[in-house]
Design an enzyme around this catalytic site. Structure first.
Site, PDB file in Angstrom:
ATOM      1  N   GLU A 181       0.794  -1.225   0.000  1.00  0.00           N
ATOM      2  CA  GLU A 181       0.000   0.000   0.000  1.00  0.00           C
ATOM      3  C   GLU A 181       0.828   1.278   0.000  1.00  0.00           C
ATOM      4  O   GLU A 181       0.787   2.061   0.964  1.00  0.00           O
ATOM      5  CB  GLU A 181      -0.957   0.004   1.205  1.00  0.00           C
ATOM      6  CG  GLU A 181      -1.859  -1.210   1.260  1.00  0.00           C
ATOM      7  CD  GLU A 181      -2.987  -1.058   2.292  1.00  0.00           C
ATOM      8  OE1 GLU A 181      -2.963  -0.094   3.064  1.00  0.00           O
ATOM      9  OE2 GLU A 181      -3.889  -1.907   2.288  1.00  0.00           O
ATOM     10  N   GLU A 397      -5.204  -8.610   0.881  1.00  0.00           N
ATOM     11  CA  GLU A 397      -5.826  -8.263   2.170  1.00  0.00           C
ATOM     12  C   GLU A 397      -7.305  -8.002   1.971  1.00  0.00           C
ATOM     13  O   GLU A 397      -7.704  -7.324   1.020  1.00  0.00           O
ATOM     14  CB  GLU A 397      -5.237  -6.975   2.778  1.00  0.00           C
ATOM     15  CG  GLU A 397      -3.966  -7.141   3.529  1.00  0.00           C
ATOM     16  CD  GLU A 397      -3.465  -5.833   4.130  1.00  0.00           C
ATOM     17  OE1 GLU A 397      -4.291  -4.988   4.538  1.00  0.00           O
ATOM     18  OE2 GLU A 397      -2.236  -5.683   4.188  1.00  0.00           O
TER      19      GLU A 397
HETATM   20  C1  FCB Z   1      -4.332  -1.963   5.469  1.00  0.00           C
HETATM   21  C2  FCB Z   1      -2.955  -2.292   5.976  1.00  0.00           C
HETATM   22  C3  FCB Z   1      -2.935  -3.296   7.080  1.00  0.00           C
HETATM   23  C4  FCB Z   1      -4.090  -3.133   8.019  1.00  0.00           C
HETATM   24  C5  FCB Z   1      -5.376  -3.053   7.271  1.00  0.00           C
HETATM   25  C6  FCB Z   1      -6.595  -2.938   8.135  1.00  0.00           C
HETATM   26  O1  FCB Z   1      -4.359  -0.670   4.988  1.00  0.00           O
HETATM   27  O2  FCB Z   1      -2.157  -2.788   4.940  1.00  0.00           O
HETATM   28  O3  FCB Z   1      -1.693  -3.218   7.718  1.00  0.00           O
HETATM   29  O4  FCB Z   1      -3.873  -2.064   8.835  1.00  0.00           O
HETATM   30  O5  FCB Z   1      -5.348  -1.970   6.398  1.00  0.00           O
END
Ligand code: FCB
Length: 614
Positions: A181, A397
């Site tokens: 990210e 994620e």
């Molecule tokens: C993302 C991050 C991760 C976590 C999630 C909820 O932005 O990569 O580390 O904090 O959100």
């Protein structure tokens, strides 16, 4: 998946599994600073997050990453728990200040050794590593010396760090993502200031974004030269952005937010150019000086995979200059801002979009205040497929925060999270049905952990962590996910030390959905376990006895089990040890088999020593 195992799984799991490709990869994810703790151990230097946590008021509740899940010391039991969970991949990140405490140059071997121990533990559990090289924990020394990612030298230092890790651990890791990210690192870190290093300066945020991507390209090229057989990519957090209305001003607001959140990263990485509209709109950025000849070609390295993190959609509109609209605007303009925080209080991460606000659509929200929107995921994946020359995609994620608690019965009931995971995986299946090459899904997160500026209160884990006692308790969603992935990998996993994480309580909770040993698997178990145990006379007799007891319990051979329980007692094992060994049974044979075996153990022990039976 065999018909027999399918029959034993809850319908939501089987239906969902059938909709996803047979080789679809499942995983879970974490990040170093969020789980490791041990910030001063073995020569680690402070990261920008250690420094940021010291700022008064920066982190909700004054929490820090100092201890968090103490994974640095508990990695072995955590790896066992990952083995129990059974997902193929575990995505974790490497802490740069552990490996290069001075940011570059001197290598701290003890830092690398920790990750090798973790890799060994994963290996014992049959879990494949998936490494993120940068998940936000820049060595503070690089921030102080050069200004962190705002400086070009940090991109070069990152490439050095990546190669050090790749050279040291590349024999064991096939999947690599350079950055997690970069949007957050650049725009929350340098424009909104709501993440480390907490800078508020638009042009620095753009510079940080460019240098992050440059670092990605330099690192990827160097690693690929060494090992072209490895699979390399980057993880971006992307969101659909739509306009609140058809009005021109709202359409324009949505276009600008889309440029900052999505296209600023996708365009250079996949097409080798920055979005022209955004470049034109930000004359305060010295683009010519920032983007040097050759940079874009470096950034646009071919990718073997693209990681996508998905949490939410944004609905944008031009703010009403009179302020009359503020009441209905979403408070969570900044994805990391508390849902209750006033929207206007924070500088925007979206450089040049100070006049844009976000509208709530009325969907239910998570503990983060983010609206639950699985359709947004399908839309996003379809857009990537349609508009960009994307490599195979992985959802690296996805998950939700919820205020989970351990109930009086020892359970963590989180039906909301099960519904969240299920609907988002269905959204993945919808996208795949429509031609998207999506290869896998990683639940965020394996453990509850330090959620950056929101501290320890926001719980994203499949596994609950009690931060006082460090007790791990798999939530109901962990059992659900385990059932789902069991269909993917019905192979036997390492069994070492599982009793440490699978107490008797977990046996009780292990659902009937676990596949009772199918015949071919029984053979495998017999040869694998029996063979390894009895061909190793150097193992102490009590250990061999206990493994045999556990094996016979799993196989349901109760007569032989009774014989070997008596043998184990003769070999000096205590009734407690024998009972504990039988808890293994739940891992591969399910709760009913474990309970049946436990009855045999209890009866046999009573018979053997009637006066002090268990
Ligand atoms: C993302 C991050 C991760 C976590 C999630 C909820 O932005 O990569 O580390 O904090 O959100």
């Amino acid at each position: 998946m065999t018909a027999a195992s399918a029959a034993t799984l809850p319908p939501s799991v089987t239906d969902l599994r059938r909709r996803l490709p047979a080789d679809f990869a499942f995983g879970t994810a974490t990040a170093a600073y969020q789980i490791e703790g041990a910030v001063a151990a073995d020569g680690r230097s402070p990261s920008i997050w250690d420094a940021y946590c010291e700022r008064p008021g920066a982190i909700l509740g004054g929490d820090t990453g100092e201890t968090t899940c103490d994974h640095y010391h508990r990695y072995a039991a955590d790896a066992d728990l990952l083995g129990w969970l059974g997902a193929r991949f575990y995505r974790f990140s490497i802490s740069w200040p552990r490996v290069l405490p001075e940011g570059s140059g001197r290598i701290e071997q003890r830092g690398l050794d920790f990750y090798r121990r973790l890799l060994d533990a994963l290996d014992r559990n049959g879990v494949e590593p998936w490494v993120t090289l940068y998940h936000w924990d820049l060595p503070q020394v690089l921030q102080e010396r050069d200004g962190g990612w705002a400086a070009r030298s940090t991109a070069e230092a990152f490439a050095e760090f990546a190669l050090v890790v790749h050279d040291a651990l590349g024999d064991r890791i096939a999947h690599w993502t350079t950055l997690n990210e970069p949007f957050c690192s650049a725009f929350y870190g340098y424009a909104a200031g709501t993440q480390a290093p907490g800078v508020v300066d638009g042009p620095s945020a753009i510079a940080a974004g460019h240098h992050l991507m440059l670092g990605h390209g330099l690192a990827l090229r160097a690693m690929r030269e060494r090992r072209p057989d490895h699979r390399f990519g980057v993880t971006l957090n992307l969101s659909p952005v739509e306009a609140a209305t058809a009005a021109a001003a709202d359409q324009d607001a949505a276009r600008r937010i889309d440029a900052r959140r999505n296209r600023f990263f996708l365009d250079p990485i996949l097409r080798g150019s920055y979005p022209a509209d955004m470049v034109a709109e930000l004359p305060q950025v010295d683009w010519e000086h920032l983007v040097r000849p050759g940079d874009l070609a470096t950034i646009a390295q071919p990718l073997d995979l693209l990681g996508v993190n998905y949490y939410r959609r944004f609905v944008a509109r031009a703010a009403d200059p009179s302020g009359a609209s503020a009441a209905s605007a979403s408070p969570a303009a900044d994805t990391l801002v508390d849902a209750e925080a006033p929207a206007a209080a924070e500088p925007t991460p979206h450089v040049g979009c100070e006049d844009v606000e976000f509208v709530a659509t009325g969907r239910p929200r998570t503990q983060m205040g983010w609206e639950i929107d699985p359709e947004g995921l399908t839309e996003l994946l379809l857009r990537l497929h349609r508009d960009y020359p994307v490599p195979p995609l992985y959802l690296t994620e996805n998950g939700m925060a919820h205020a989970d608690e351990v109930g009086a019965d020892g359970r963590v009931a989180d039906p909301e999270r099960i519904a969240y995971l299920r609907t988002h995986l269905e959204a993945c299946a919808d996208a795949i049905d429509r031609g998207v090459d999506l290869r896998g899904y990683f639940a965020w997160s394996f453990l509850d952990n330090f959620e950056w500026s929101l501290g320890l209160e926001r719980r994203f884990g499949l596994v609950h962590v009690d931060y006082e006692t460090q007790q791990r308790t798999p939530k109901d969603s962990a059992y659900w996910y385990r059932d789902l992935v069991a269909a993917e990998t019905p192979r036997l996993r390492g069994t070492a030390n599982r009793t440490e994480v699978l107490g008797a309580e977990h046996v009780r909770r292990s659902t009937a959905g676990v596949d009772p040993l199918a015949a071919p698997l029984q053979d495998l178990v017999t040869t694998a376990c029996w063979g390894t145990v009895w061909e190793r006379p150097e193992l102490p007799r009590p250990t061999r006895s206990l493994v045999t007891v556990s094996l016979l319990a799993a196989l349901g051979h109760h007569d032989e089990l009774a014989v070997h329980v008596r043998g184990a007692l003769r070999n000096g094992c205590t009734p407690e040890q024998i009972a504990e060994a039988v808890t293994h049974t739940a891992v591969y044979a399910g709760a009913p088999a474990a309970l049946a075996a436990m009855r045999v153990v209890v009866a046999t022990v009573r018979e053997a020593s009637p006066q002090d039976g268990p």
